[in-house]
Design an enzyme around this catalytic site. Structure first.
Site, mmCIF file in Angstrom:
data_model
loop_
_atom_site.group_PDB
_atom_site.id
_atom_site.type_symbol
_atom_site.label_atom_id
_atom_site.label_comp_id
_atom_site.label_asym_id
_atom_site.label_seq_id
_atom_site.Cartn_x
_atom_site.Cartn_y
_atom_site.Cartn_z
ATOM 1 N N ALA A 12 0.829 -1.216 0.000
ATOM 2 C CA ALA A 12 0.000 0.000 0.000
ATOM 3 C C ALA A 12 0.858 1.259 0.000
ATOM 4 C CB ALA A 12 -0.934 0.001 1.205
ATOM 5 N N GLY A 13 1.969 1.202 -0.734
ATOM 6 C CA GLY A 13 2.758 2.405 -0.961
ATOM 7 C C GLY A 13 2.051 3.276 -1.986
ATOM 8 N N GLY A 16 0.310 1.094 -4.817
ATOM 9 C CA GLY A 16 -0.773 0.279 -4.268
ATOM 10 C C GLY A 16 -1.933 1.114 -3.768
ATOM 11 N N ARG A 103 22.007 -4.852 -9.305
ATOM 12 C CA ARG A 103 20.754 -5.452 -9.761
ATOM 13 C C ARG A 103 20.511 -6.767 -9.027
ATOM 14 N NH1 ARG A 103 17.788 -4.284 -14.189
ATOM 15 N NH2 ARG A 103 16.406 -5.881 -15.030
ATOM 16 N N ASN A 110 13.923 -8.636 -3.364
ATOM 17 C CA ASN A 110 12.536 -8.715 -3.796
ATOM 18 C C ASN A 110 12.047 -10.144 -3.978
ATOM 19 O OD1 ASN A 110 11.974 -6.029 -3.602
ATOM 20 N ND2 ASN A 110 12.315 -5.561 -5.755
ATOM 21 N N VAL A 133 3.653 -6.155 -10.250
ATOM 22 C CA VAL A 133 4.094 -4.788 -10.544
ATOM 23 C C VAL A 133 5.507 -4.544 -10.006
ATOM 24 C CG1 VAL A 133 3.445 -2.340 -10.399
ATOM 25 C CG2 VAL A 133 1.666 -4.091 -10.359
ATOM 26 N N THR A 134 5.930 -5.352 -9.055
ATOM 27 C CA THR A 134 7.245 -5.216 -8.419
ATOM 28 C C THR A 134 8.363 -5.246 -9.464
ATOM 29 O OG1 THR A 134 6.356 -6.400 -6.507
ATOM 30 C CG2 THR A 134 8.754 -6.183 -6.639
ATOM 31 N N ARG A 166 2.794 6.159 -21.883
ATOM 32 C CA ARG A 166 3.800 7.221 -21.980
ATOM 33 C C ARG A 166 4.067 7.566 -23.445
ATOM 34 N NH1 ARG A 166 7.462 4.694 -17.045
ATOM 35 N NH2 ARG A 166 6.463 5.941 -15.406
ATOM 36 N N HIS A 190 10.635 -4.263 -19.607
ATOM 37 C CA HIS A 190 10.304 -2.965 -19.008
ATOM 38 C C HIS A 190 11.586 -2.318 -18.510
ATOM 39 C CE1 HIS A 190 8.034 0.137 -17.076
ATOM 40 N NE2 HIS A 190 8.386 -0.220 -15.859
#
Length: 335
Positions: A12-13, A16, A103, A110, A133-134, A166, A190
């Site tokens: 919920a950042g 989110g 990286r 993650n 989405v991460t 975009r 991405h």
């Protein structure tokens, strides 16, 4: 019998929170938000519950029916029982890259987070469709796919929808035409090697390449490829309005079963993987979304220059797959 769909948003950042608010505003589904508690001095607070309550009160102010709930979870995985009954799970949780981190450092942190989340999705929402989405999203989508063991059509990453938005924004500003009349796809990984497809992009049916010079097109391609970085430079943090809107577009296509075609990061293998030159990796391609998730992977034509860009983009993703596999093997005994 459950009458409304349930969408659970894990993390919920900024992304989110905005995703949850947009889902509620569009009244697409009941929303459940999950996040960790935080420390405020000596006190432990539960921001996710406050954000959910705030969104719920926003709906009341706008006379919109809907249900938004917040759940505090632990890093070890306690508190995820409310995932039960979720039709769609959106994963925005993750560790942002910090100065000095490689990286591989980001991947390791993650994947550790997603390992816990995936185990809880398997336990409480084993029939759900999962949107990742991460970041780095193509690799994280692959990791979630491997961890969950779901059929490929139920796991996808959000990237190309945002990148295409975009691209359309920059085209719209350049030629002063509504984005509604602009049809443009961005595929591939991405990242900086993403592939805006000029050859099939059009404005009201007129080929984009006939409307702008090669130099201007290259300028728009570069700006699209570094669109996320431009926002970070301006705001000091990564984007969240456009990513949240892109997620909601995907959710709406699934909930309403309207068969929209979006570029999403999906698992490529077999005959369609052969067409794209990809075997066993998640990369962004156009797909048809519906009630069951990814209903079809579209084989999109590419001219020679685009195919070369595509191959570079795929390599930028594939080169890190071995690291992902090693981390999964060590952390979860996936062979």
């Amino acid at each position: 019998m459950k009458l409304r769909k349930v969408v659970s948003v894990i993390g919920a950042g900024n992304v989110g929170e905005h995703t949850s608010a947009l889902l509620a505003l569009k009244n697409l589904a009941d929303v459940r938000m999950f996040d960790l508690p935080k420390k405020d001095g000596e006190k432990t607070i539960e921001p996710v519950k406050g954000k959910a309550l705030d969104i719920q009160q926003m709906l009341a102010a706008l006379n919109i029916d809907g249900k938004v709930e917040g759940y505090t979870v632990s890093p070890e995985g306690d508190g995820y029982e409310a995932l039960e009954g979720s039709d769609i799970v959106v994963i925005t949780a993750g560790f942002p890259r910090r100065p000095g981190m490689s990286r591989e450092d980001l991947l390791e942190k993650n994947i550790s987070i997603l390992l816990v989340i995936a185990s809880k999705i398997k336990e409480f929402a084993k029939d759900s469709i999962v949107i990742v989405v991460t970041n780095p999203v193509d690799l994280m989508t692959y990791a979630v796919y491997r961890l969950l063991g779901f059929e490929p059509k139920r796991v996808m990453g959000m990237a190309g929808v945002l990148d295409s938005a975009r691209f359309k924004t920059f085209i719209s500003k350049e030629i002063k035409v509504s984005p509604q009349d602009i049809h443009a796809y961005v595929i591939g990984g991405h990242g900086d090697e993403m592939v805006p497809l000029i050859s099939i992009s059009n404005v009201g049916g007129i080929p984009l390449k006939d409307m702008l010079s090669k130099e201007k097109l290259q300028e728009l391609i570069k700006r699209t490829q570094f669109g996320g970085g431009e926002i970070v430079d301006l705001m000091g943090t990564s984007a969240y309005h456009a990513p949240a809107s892109s997620i909601v577009e995907m959710v709406e296509a699934i909930v309403t079963d309207n068969k929209r075609i979006f570029p999403c990061s999906v698992y490529l293998d077999g005959e369609v993987g052969e067409y794209y030159g990809v075997k066993g990796a998640c990369v962004g391609v156009p797909v048809k979304l519906g009630n069951s998730g990814v209903e079809e992977i579209i084989k999109i034509p590419m001219i020679k220059e685009e195919r070369e860009m595509w191959e570079r983009s795929v390599q930028s993703v594939v080169k890190n797959l071995r690291t992902v596999e090693e981390l999964l093997s060590v952390k979860n005994n996936i062979g």
